[in-house]
Structure formats: C-alpha cells, structure tokens
Design a protein around this motif. Structure first.
Motif, PDB file in Angstrom:
ATOM      1  N   PHE A  84     -13.677   1.961 -13.162  1.00  0.00           N
ATOM      2  CA  PHE A  84     -14.077   1.367 -14.442  1.00  0.00           C
ATOM      3  C   PHE A  84     -12.922   0.572 -15.039  1.00  0.00           C
ATOM      4  N   GLY A  85     -11.721   1.129 -14.996  1.00  0.00           N
ATOM      5  CA  GLY A  85     -10.552   0.438 -15.541  1.00  0.00           C
ATOM      6  C   GLY A  85     -10.295  -0.884 -14.847  1.00  0.00           C
ATOM      7  N   ILE A  86     -10.365  -0.890 -13.535  1.00  0.00           N
ATOM      8  CA  ILE A  86     -10.150  -2.120 -12.771  1.00  0.00           C
ATOM      9  C   ILE A  86     -11.236  -3.149 -13.094  1.00  0.00           C
ATOM     10  N   CYS A  87     -12.491  -2.724 -13.030  1.00  0.00           N
ATOM     11  CA  CYS A  87     -13.605  -3.663 -13.189  1.00  0.00           C
ATOM     12  C   CYS A  87     -13.737  -4.201 -14.612  1.00  0.00           C
ATOM     13  N   LEU A  88     -13.431  -3.398 -15.603  1.00  0.00           N
ATOM     14  CA  LEU A  88     -13.598  -3.840 -16.989  1.00  0.00           C
ATOM     15  C   LEU A  88     -12.342  -4.446 -17.591  1.00  0.00           C
ATOM     16  N   HIS A  89     -11.166  -3.970 -17.142  1.00  0.00           N
ATOM     17  CA  HIS A  89      -9.922  -4.371 -17.804  1.00  0.00           C
ATOM     18  C   HIS A  89      -8.840  -4.871 -16.846  1.00  0.00           C
ATOM     19  N   GLY A  90      -9.107  -4.834 -15.543  1.00  0.00           N
ATOM     20  CA  GLY A  90      -8.079  -5.223 -14.580  1.00  0.00           C
ATOM     21  C   GLY A  90      -6.908  -4.255 -14.559  1.00  0.00           C
ATOM     22  N   ASP A  91      -7.144  -3.004 -14.975  1.00  0.00           N
ATOM     23  CA  ASP A  91      -6.076  -2.008 -15.102  1.00  0.00           C
ATOM     24  C   ASP A  91      -6.598  -0.650 -14.647  1.00  0.00           C
TER      25      ASP A  91
ATOM     26  N   GLU B 217      -1.845   9.820 -17.716  1.00  0.00           N
ATOM     27  CA  GLU B 217      -0.905  10.255 -16.679  1.00  0.00           C
ATOM     28  C   GLU B 217      -0.087  11.467 -17.103  1.00  0.00           C
ATOM     29  N   GLU B 218       0.325  11.479 -18.359  1.00  0.00           N
ATOM     30  CA  GLU B 218       1.167  12.570 -18.848  1.00  0.00           C
ATOM     31  C   GLU B 218       0.500  13.936 -18.670  1.00  0.00           C
ATOM     32  N   HIS B 219      -0.810  13.995 -18.902  1.00  0.00           N
ATOM     33  CA  HIS B 219      -1.534  15.268 -18.829  1.00  0.00           C
ATOM     34  C   HIS B 219      -2.367  15.406 -17.551  1.00  0.00           C
ATOM     35  N   HIS B 220      -2.241  14.456 -16.651  1.00  0.00           N
ATOM     36  CA  HIS B 220      -3.006  14.441 -15.399  1.00  0.00           C
ATOM     37  C   HIS B 220      -4.505  14.659 -15.651  1.00  0.00           C
ATOM     38  N   THR B 221      -5.019  13.835 -16.550  1.00  0.00           N
ATOM     39  CA  THR B 221      -6.443  13.873 -16.877  1.00  0.00           C
ATOM     40  C   THR B 221      -6.870  12.463 -17.258  1.00  0.00           C
ATOM     41  N   PHE B 222      -8.006  12.346 -17.898  1.00  0.00           N
ATOM     42  CA  PHE B 222      -8.523  11.049 -18.305  1.00  0.00           C
ATOM     43  C   PHE B 222      -8.659  10.986 -19.812  1.00  0.00           C
ATOM     44  N   LYS B 223      -8.733   9.784 -20.335  1.00  0.00           N
ATOM     45  CA  LYS B 223      -8.902   9.557 -21.770  1.00  0.00           C
ATOM     46  C   LYS B 223     -10.403   9.609 -22.077  1.00  0.00           C
ATOM     47  N   PHE B 224     -10.922  10.837 -22.150  1.00  0.00           N
ATOM     48  CA  PHE B 224     -12.360  11.002 -22.248  1.00  0.00           C
ATOM     49  C   PHE B 224     -12.947  10.428 -23.529  1.00  0.00           C
ATOM     50  N   GLN B 225     -12.226  10.463 -24.642  1.00  0.00           N
ATOM     51  CA  GLN B 225     -12.740   9.839 -25.873  1.00  0.00           C
ATOM     52  C   GLN B 225     -12.941   8.345 -25.672  1.00  0.00           C
ATOM     53  N   ASP B 226     -11.972   7.687 -25.044  1.00  0.00           N
ATOM     54  CA  ASP B 226     -12.089   6.252 -24.759  1.00  0.00           C
ATOM     55  C   ASP B 226     -13.242   5.982 -23.790  1.00  0.00           C
ATOM     56  N   ILE B 227     -13.376   6.847 -22.794  1.00  0.00           N
ATOM     57  CA  ILE B 227     -14.441   6.677 -21.802  1.00  0.00           C
ATOM     58  C   ILE B 227     -15.805   6.800 -22.468  1.00  0.00           C
TER      59      ILE B 227
ATOM     60  N   ARG C 131     -10.742  -1.592  -2.811  1.00  0.00           N
ATOM     61  CA  ARG C 131     -11.942  -2.006  -2.071  1.00  0.00           C
ATOM     62  C   ARG C 131     -13.193  -1.420  -2.721  1.00  0.00           C
ATOM     63  N   LYS C 132     -13.102  -0.162  -3.158  1.00  0.00           N
ATOM     64  CA  LYS C 132     -14.234   0.434  -3.878  1.00  0.00           C
ATOM     65  C   LYS C 132     -14.550  -0.402  -5.121  1.00  0.00           C
ATOM     66  N   ALA C 133     -13.512  -0.720  -5.885  1.00  0.00           N
ATOM     67  CA  ALA C 133     -13.704  -1.502  -7.108  1.00  0.00           C
ATOM     68  C   ALA C 133     -14.345  -2.861  -6.792  1.00  0.00           C
ATOM     69  N   ALA C 134     -13.989  -3.450  -5.658  1.00  0.00           N
ATOM     70  CA  ALA C 134     -14.574  -4.739  -5.272  1.00  0.00           C
ATOM     71  C   ALA C 134     -16.087  -4.613  -5.053  1.00  0.00           C
ATOM     72  N   TYR C 135     -16.541  -3.464  -4.563  1.00  0.00           N
ATOM     73  CA  TYR C 135     -17.983  -3.232  -4.428  1.00  0.00           C
ATOM     74  C   TYR C 135     -18.644  -3.164  -5.808  1.00  0.00           C
ATOM     75  N   TYR C 136     -17.987  -2.495  -6.747  1.00  0.00           N
ATOM     76  CA  TYR C 136     -18.551  -2.293  -8.077  1.00  0.00           C
ATOM     77  C   TYR C 136     -18.502  -3.546  -8.952  1.00  0.00           C
ATOM     78  N   GLN C 137     -17.533  -4.429  -8.722  1.00  0.00           N
ATOM     79  CA  GLN C 137     -17.302  -5.546  -9.636  1.00  0.00           C
ATOM     80  C   GLN C 137     -18.531  -6.410  -9.909  1.00  0.00           C
ATOM     81  N   PRO C 138     -19.307  -6.830  -8.905  1.00  0.00           N
ATOM     82  CA  PRO C 138     -20.491  -7.652  -9.217  1.00  0.00           C
ATOM     83  C   PRO C 138     -21.492  -6.926 -10.116  1.00  0.00           C
TER      84      PRO C 138
ATOM     85  N   ILE D 285     -19.874  -6.489 -18.267  1.00  0.00           N
ATOM     86  CA  ILE D 285     -18.799  -7.357 -18.745  1.00  0.00           C
ATOM     87  C   ILE D 285     -19.213  -8.116 -19.999  1.00  0.00           C
ATOM     88  N   SER D 286     -20.455  -8.521 -20.082  1.00  0.00           N
ATOM     89  CA  SER D 286     -20.899  -9.319 -21.219  1.00  0.00           C
ATOM     90  C   SER D 286     -20.974  -8.514 -22.517  1.00  0.00           C
ATOM     91  N   LYS D 287     -20.894  -7.184 -22.403  1.00  0.00           N
ATOM     92  CA  LYS D 287     -20.938  -6.357 -23.618  1.00  0.00           C
ATOM     93  C   LYS D 287     -19.515  -6.143 -24.123  1.00  0.00           C
TER      94      LYS D 287
END
Length: 166
Positions: A16-23, A30-40, A144-151, A158-160
C-alpha cells in the motif's frame, strides 16, 4: 488478531505504501516493529477500501500458515457481504484458498495472477482481481508484488485524495 495483515514481516501495508505514496515504509512503525494502524484505518476509510476474510472459521491442519494447511470450517457468506456493500466495484483475493472460495461461490473462472474477471451480482458489474500473496513466504520480491498491485490502485484508489497527518 486485532486487524488484517498484522504480522510485521507481511508486506501488505508496504505494498500500500509503495502504490499510494512511493514509500514502502509509509505505514511501517520501525521503532516498534509494527504498523501505523491508525493511519492505515484512516486511509482505508477515506479511499473506500473494505477488508474481510473469505472464511469466518478455519482450522490449521499443521503448524504452518500455508493455505494448503488450512481447512475452511465455515466460509463467509460472500453474497450477503457484497449485498451490504452496494458501491463495491472490485474485489481482490491475495491467496489461492481465497480465490478458490470466491470463484466457487460465484461460479466464475479464476483470473490469472495480476488479472481480473468480471461478474454480475444484483444487477451490477464487479471485477475480481487475483493478486500475489503479501506473505514473505510467497516467492516474489516486494517491488514486483507492488508492480502487480499498482494498476489496480491506479484504477480504484489513486484518484481518491488522502489527508492523513502523521
């Protein structure tokens, strides 16, 4: 588990980060070895993305997380789920078991990896996309996975606009 794809080594939120934000680290804490679930959650809500499993009860036949070692005890009522989502235009499966359950339920052919098939449900057209698993056990590099998801992201997400603050 409290949320979808909570395992830190799973790549879904990196995709999701790669496809929506290029990141790839956009949703990674990273600090807590988890995800930013509120942002997600905020991003999913803003973009109209819903997540659900194709089975509500499963039994692991071995100690692995592999789909082949999963016995579906109670499948999700996919028709009832779609009925509750009248604006749904597309669905994505990310594993073979989910694809098998979904296509069998609706009597539709299985799309090839990275492709989709259309079907009708309650007088509306919906597309089922088959994407690679985000599990690291699936033998494909993250990019490569992200490349499958990107289209798919380009077409539906992306338009949202997103206004997430971190």
């Amino acid at each position: 588990m409290d949320f979808f794809y909570p395992n830190y080594i799973n790549d879904m939120w990196r995709i999701f980060g790669i496809c929506l934000h290029g990141d790839k680290d956009r949703y990674v804490d990273e600090e807590h070895h988890t995800f930013k679930f509120q942002d997600i959650v905020a991003m999913l809500q803003e973009r109209g993305v819903g997540l659900y499993d194709t089975a509500v009860a499963v039994r692991r036949t071995t100690g692995t997380a592999s789909d082949k070692d999963l016995e579906v005890v109670e499948p999700t009522d996919l028709s009832a789920l779609l009925h509750q989502a009248p604006e749904c235009e597309a669905l994505v499966t990310t594993g073979q078991k989910a694809t098998d359950l979904f296509t069998a339920h609706f009597g539709i052919p299985q799309p090839k990896m990275g492709e989709s098939v259309g079907f009708s449900f309650e007088q509306r057209k919906i597309r089922l996309y088959r994407m690679p698993s985000s599990s690291r056990a699936y033998p494909m590099r993250l990019e490569r996975k992200a490349a499958y998801y990107q289209p798919l992201f380009d077409r539906y997400l992306i338009s949202k606009p997103t206004t997430i603050q971190t």
